[in-house]
Design a protein around this motif. Structure first.
Motif, PDB file in Angstrom:
ATOM      1  N   ASP A 192     -36.010-111.028  71.721  1.00 57.29           N
ATOM      2  CA  ASP A 192     -36.127-111.199  72.831  1.00 57.29           C
ATOM      3  C   ASP A 192     -37.758-110.690  73.782  1.00 57.29           C
ATOM      4  O   ASP A 192     -37.780-109.998  74.721  1.00 57.29           O
ATOM      5  CB  ASP A 192     -35.551-109.301  73.446  1.00 57.29           C
ATOM      6  N   LEU A 193     -38.547-111.635  73.110  1.00 59.01           N
ATOM      7  CA  LEU A 193     -39.477-111.830  73.383  1.00 59.01           C
ATOM      8  C   LEU A 193     -39.447-112.519  74.890  1.00 59.01           C
ATOM      9  O   LEU A 193     -39.261-113.873  74.997  1.00 59.01           O
ATOM     10  CB  LEU A 193     -41.008-112.458  72.589  1.00 59.01           C
ATOM     11  N   GLU A 194     -40.365-112.056  75.870  1.00 61.06           N
ATOM     12  CA  GLU A 194     -40.615-112.587  77.040  1.00 61.06           C
ATOM     13  C   GLU A 194     -41.460-114.119  77.068  1.00 61.06           C
ATOM     14  O   GLU A 194     -42.696-113.703  76.642  1.00 61.06           O
ATOM     15  CB  GLU A 194     -40.461-111.443  78.481  1.00 61.06           C
ATOM     16  N   ALA A 195     -41.398-114.836  77.063  1.00 60.95           N
ATOM     17  CA  ALA A 195     -41.755-116.010  77.109  1.00 60.95           C
ATOM     18  C   ALA A 195     -42.296-116.880  77.956  1.00 60.95           C
ATOM     19  O   ALA A 195     -40.850-117.203  78.498  1.00 60.95           O
ATOM     20  CB  ALA A 195     -41.800-116.826  75.663  1.00 60.95           C
ATOM     21  N   PHE A 196     -43.923-117.656  78.258  1.00 58.86           N
ATOM     22  CA  PHE A 196     -43.225-118.519  79.264  1.00 58.86           C
ATOM     23  C   PHE A 196     -44.126-119.788  79.349  1.00 58.86           C
ATOM     24  O   PHE A 196     -45.017-119.393  78.156  1.00 58.86           O
ATOM     25  CB  PHE A 196     -43.512-117.989  80.962  1.00 58.86           C
ATOM     26  N   SER A 197     -44.362-120.524  79.956  1.00 56.96           N
ATOM     27  CA  SER A 197     -45.435-121.431  79.991  1.00 56.96           C
ATOM     28  C   SER A 197     -45.627-121.999  81.147  1.00 56.96           C
ATOM     29  O   SER A 197     -45.459-121.763  81.922  1.00 56.96           O
ATOM     30  CB  SER A 197     -45.025-123.190  79.509  1.00 56.96           C
ATOM     31  N   ALA A 198     -46.909-122.437  80.790  1.00 60.10           N
ATOM     32  CA  ALA A 198     -48.150-122.883  82.887  1.00 60.10           C
ATOM     33  C   ALA A 198     -47.680-124.057  82.390  1.00 60.10           C
ATOM     34  O   ALA A 198     -47.399-125.259  81.184  1.00 60.10           O
ATOM     35  CB  ALA A 198     -49.682-123.374  81.597  1.00 60.10           C
ATOM     36  N   GLU A 199     -46.899-124.693  83.249  1.00 61.97           N
ATOM     37  CA  GLU A 199     -47.343-126.358  83.783  1.00 61.97           C
ATOM     38  C   GLU A 199     -47.714-126.890  85.169  1.00 61.97           C
ATOM     39  O   GLU A 199     -47.371-126.551  86.161  1.00 61.97           O
ATOM     40  CB  GLU A 199     -44.607-126.318  84.286  1.00 61.97           C
ATOM     41  N   PRO A 200     -48.413-127.580  84.737  1.00 61.55           N
ATOM     42  CA  PRO A 200     -48.237-128.797  83.714  1.00 61.55           C
ATOM     43  C   PRO A 200     -49.308-127.788  82.321  1.00 61.55           C
ATOM     44  O   PRO A 200     -49.719-126.907  82.789  1.00 61.55           O
ATOM     45  CB  PRO A 200     -49.542-129.702  84.247  1.00 61.55           C
ATOM     46  N   LEU A 201     -49.315-128.566  81.365  1.00 62.20           N
ATOM     47  CA  LEU A 201     -50.398-128.041  80.554  1.00 62.20           C
ATOM     48  C   LEU A 201     -51.553-127.567  80.851  1.00 62.20           C
ATOM     49  O   LEU A 201     -52.096-128.904  81.087  1.00 62.20           O
ATOM     50  CB  LEU A 201     -50.063-128.809  78.697  1.00 62.20           C
ATOM     51  N   LEU A 202     -52.421-126.496  80.054  1.00 59.05           N
ATOM     52  CA  LEU A 202     -53.928-126.352  79.763  1.00 59.05           C
ATOM     53  C   LEU A 202     -54.497-127.014  78.682  1.00 59.05           C
ATOM     54  O   LEU A 202     -56.014-127.286  79.081  1.00 59.05           O
ATOM     55  CB  LEU A 202     -54.373-125.508  80.850  1.00 59.05           C
ATOM     56  N   VAL A 203     -54.120-127.362  77.299  1.00 57.42           N
ATOM     57  CA  VAL A 203     -54.434-127.202  76.832  1.00 57.42           C
ATOM     58  C   VAL A 203     -53.851-128.783  76.037  1.00 57.42           C
ATOM     59  O   VAL A 203     -52.274-128.641  75.714  1.00 57.42           O
ATOM     60  CB  VAL A 203     -54.992-126.492  75.532  1.00 57.42           C
ATOM     61  N   TYR A 204     -54.185-129.535  75.073  1.00 56.62           N
ATOM     62  CA  TYR A 204     -53.655-130.435  74.428  1.00 56.62           C
ATOM     63  C   TYR A 204     -54.423-130.974  72.807  1.00 56.62           C
ATOM     64  O   TYR A 204     -55.711-130.874  73.005  1.00 56.62           O
ATOM     65  CB  TYR A 204     -53.795-132.264  74.792  1.00 56.62           C
ATOM     66  N   LEU A 205     -53.888-131.608  71.967  1.00 62.39           N
ATOM     67  CA  LEU A 205     -53.892-131.982  70.689  1.00 62.39           C
ATOM     68  C   LEU A 205     -54.299-133.133  70.754  1.00 62.39           C
ATOM     69  O   LEU A 205     -54.889-133.932  71.013  1.00 62.39           O
ATOM     70  CB  LEU A 205     -53.400-131.880  69.616  1.00 62.39           C
ATOM     71  N   THR A 206     -55.935-132.921  70.244  1.00 58.29           N
ATOM     72  CA  THR A 206     -56.869-134.075  70.169  1.00 58.29           C
ATOM     73  C   THR A 206     -58.469-133.804  68.723  1.00 58.29           C
ATOM     74  O   THR A 206     -58.477-133.386  68.150  1.00 58.29           O
ATOM     75  CB  THR A 206     -58.052-133.859  71.497  1.00 58.29           C
ATOM     76  N   PRO A 207     -58.211-135.265  67.918  1.00 62.25           N
ATOM     77  CA  PRO A 207     -57.449-136.687  68.459  1.00 62.25           C
ATOM     78  C   PRO A 207     -55.282-136.659  67.976  1.00 62.25           C
ATOM     79  O   PRO A 207     -55.062-135.277  67.691  1.00 62.25           O
ATOM     80  CB  PRO A 207     -57.708-137.701  67.380  1.00 62.25           C
ATOM     81  N   TYR A 208     -55.570-136.864  69.115  1.00 61.43           N
ATOM     82  CA  TYR A 208     -53.262-136.749  69.086  1.00 61.43           C
ATOM     83  C   TYR A 208     -52.609-136.784  67.710  1.00 61.43           C
ATOM     84  O   TYR A 208     -53.529-138.226  66.989  1.00 61.43           O
ATOM     85  CB  TYR A 208     -52.655-137.834  70.280  1.00 61.43           C
ATOM     86  N   THR A 209     -51.495-136.866  67.761  1.00 61.09           N
ATOM     87  CA  THR A 209     -51.086-137.027  66.326  1.00 61.09           C
ATOM     88  C   THR A 209     -51.031-138.720  66.818  1.00 61.09           C
ATOM     89  O   THR A 209     -50.718-139.142  67.316  1.00 61.09           O
ATOM     90  CB  THR A 209     -50.150-136.748  66.449  1.00 61.09           C
ATOM     91  N   GLY A 210     -50.871-139.221  65.180  1.00 60.44           N
ATOM     92  CA  GLY A 210     -50.816-140.891  65.025  1.00 60.44           C
ATOM     93  C   GLY A 210     -52.474-142.199  65.761  1.00 60.44           C
ATOM     94  O   GLY A 210     -52.279-142.751  65.181  1.00 60.44           O
ATOM     95  N   GLN A 211     -53.188-140.938  65.951  1.00 58.56           N
ATOM     96  CA  GLN A 211     -54.244-141.675  66.574  1.00 58.56           C
ATOM     97  C   GLN A 211     -54.874-141.372  65.437  1.00 58.56           C
ATOM     98  O   GLN A 211     -55.270-140.684  64.501  1.00 58.56           O
ATOM     99  CB  GLN A 211     -54.925-140.768  67.774  1.00 58.56           C
ATOM    100  N   PRO A 212     -56.464-142.534  65.581  1.00 58.76           N
ATOM    101  CA  PRO A 212     -57.345-142.844  64.845  1.00 58.76           C
ATOM    102  C   PRO A 212     -58.415-141.290  64.654  1.00 58.76           C
ATOM    103  O   PRO A 212     -58.816-140.687  65.827  1.00 58.76           O
ATOM    104  CB  PRO A 212     -58.532-144.380  65.947  1.00 58.76           C
TER     105      PRO A 212
END
Length: 272
Positions: A192-212
């Motif tokens: 029953d964890l009360e979970a939400f998300s920012a929309e739009p997101l504020l952080v991203y993975l870098t370099p992105y999966t599959g990128q050089p």
């Protein structure tokens, strides 16, 4: 530690913690067993169907140690980010605006993603009426960044996840009852964890999966109970890598948010 990270700790109503994986404590099977860690029976990676990787155990330990520190210090709220993330432009201003709106509206929250991989993209997530740029989190992977409350850490620790471990990105949806594999939730008394998300997101993975230049220490490590077996031996051609694209578009809930988001409003000063 960057200037931004120092300012987040000193000036923001969030304590910033960076996850550094504890691979030294998940180096081999005997060390894993010494920590009384056991993998949840029948669990598999949602993409490759492989067992838990040792690097994923190390990643979980990093997050768990932060939760325990938050609980021990009784911190009201804490910001946790992975060390491989890219911050959105004007990140601090956007984060402070979001947390200020949340503080004013006072919804019951225990975890708020600021970076993740949204898995159910066919349907929009439910917007929180009293807080713009906040949605109720559906099934998500990755723990790129999230805010967690003191009460949230108590629930996460109280679930005793070491004896039925999943990757931390899979464990969190179990805790807020949104994981599609129903049998996982049978192993946990509370979800029953009360979970939400920012929309739009504020952080991203870098370099992105599959990128050089991309390197995942969790997914290129060995399977937890088989010393020589790599968890993802062919990253370049793996099906999982091909499926990890377009996080920016897939993560947006355009149907439930205004076309001009306050978090994306132009500013005369870029804080990053």
């Amino acid at each position: 530690m960057s200037r931004l990270q120092r300012e987040l700790e000193l000036r923001n109503p969030l304590c910033s913690g960076l996850c550094h994986q504890r691979r030294d404590q998940a180096r081999n099977t005997s060390q894993v067993k010494a920590l009384s860690i056991d993998v949840l029976l029948g669990s598999r990676d949602p993409y490759s169907s492989r067992p838990l990787a040792r690097g994923e155990i190390g990643c979980f330990l990093s997050h768990c140690y932060i939760w325990k520190e938050v609980a021990n210090r009784e911190l009201e709220k804490t910001l946790v980010t992975e060390d491989s993330v890219c911050f959105e432009n004007q990140f601090k201003r956007k984060l402070m605006k979001l947390m200020g709106d949340i503080q004013q509206a006072q919804p019951d929250w225990e975890l708020i993603y600021i970076g993740r991989k949204r898995m159910r993209v066919q349907e929009p997530e439910k917007a929180v009426p009293s807080v713009m740029n906040l949605v109720e989190a559906d099934y998500s992977c990755w723990t790129l960044g999230y805010a967690v409350s003191f009460q949230g850490t108590q629930k996460l620790i109280g679930a005793e996840p070491f004896s039925k471990m999943l990757p931390v990105g899979e464990f969190l949806p179990v805790m807020y009852n949104k994981h599609p594999v129903g049998k996982y939730m049978e192993y946990y008394e509370s979800s029953d964890l009360e979970a939400f998300s920012a929309e739009p997101l504020l952080v991203y993975l870098t370099p992105y999966t599959g990128q050089p230049g991309y390197l995942s220490d969790t997914e290129t490590s060995t399977v937890w109970d088989k010393e020589p077996l790599s968890a993802d031996r062919d990253r370049t051609h793996s099906w999982k890598s091909r499926q990890h694209g377009k996080i920016h578009s897939d993560a947006l809930n355009e149907d439930v948010l205004p076309s001009q988001s306050p978090l994306n409003a132009p500013s005369s000063r870029d804080e990053l």
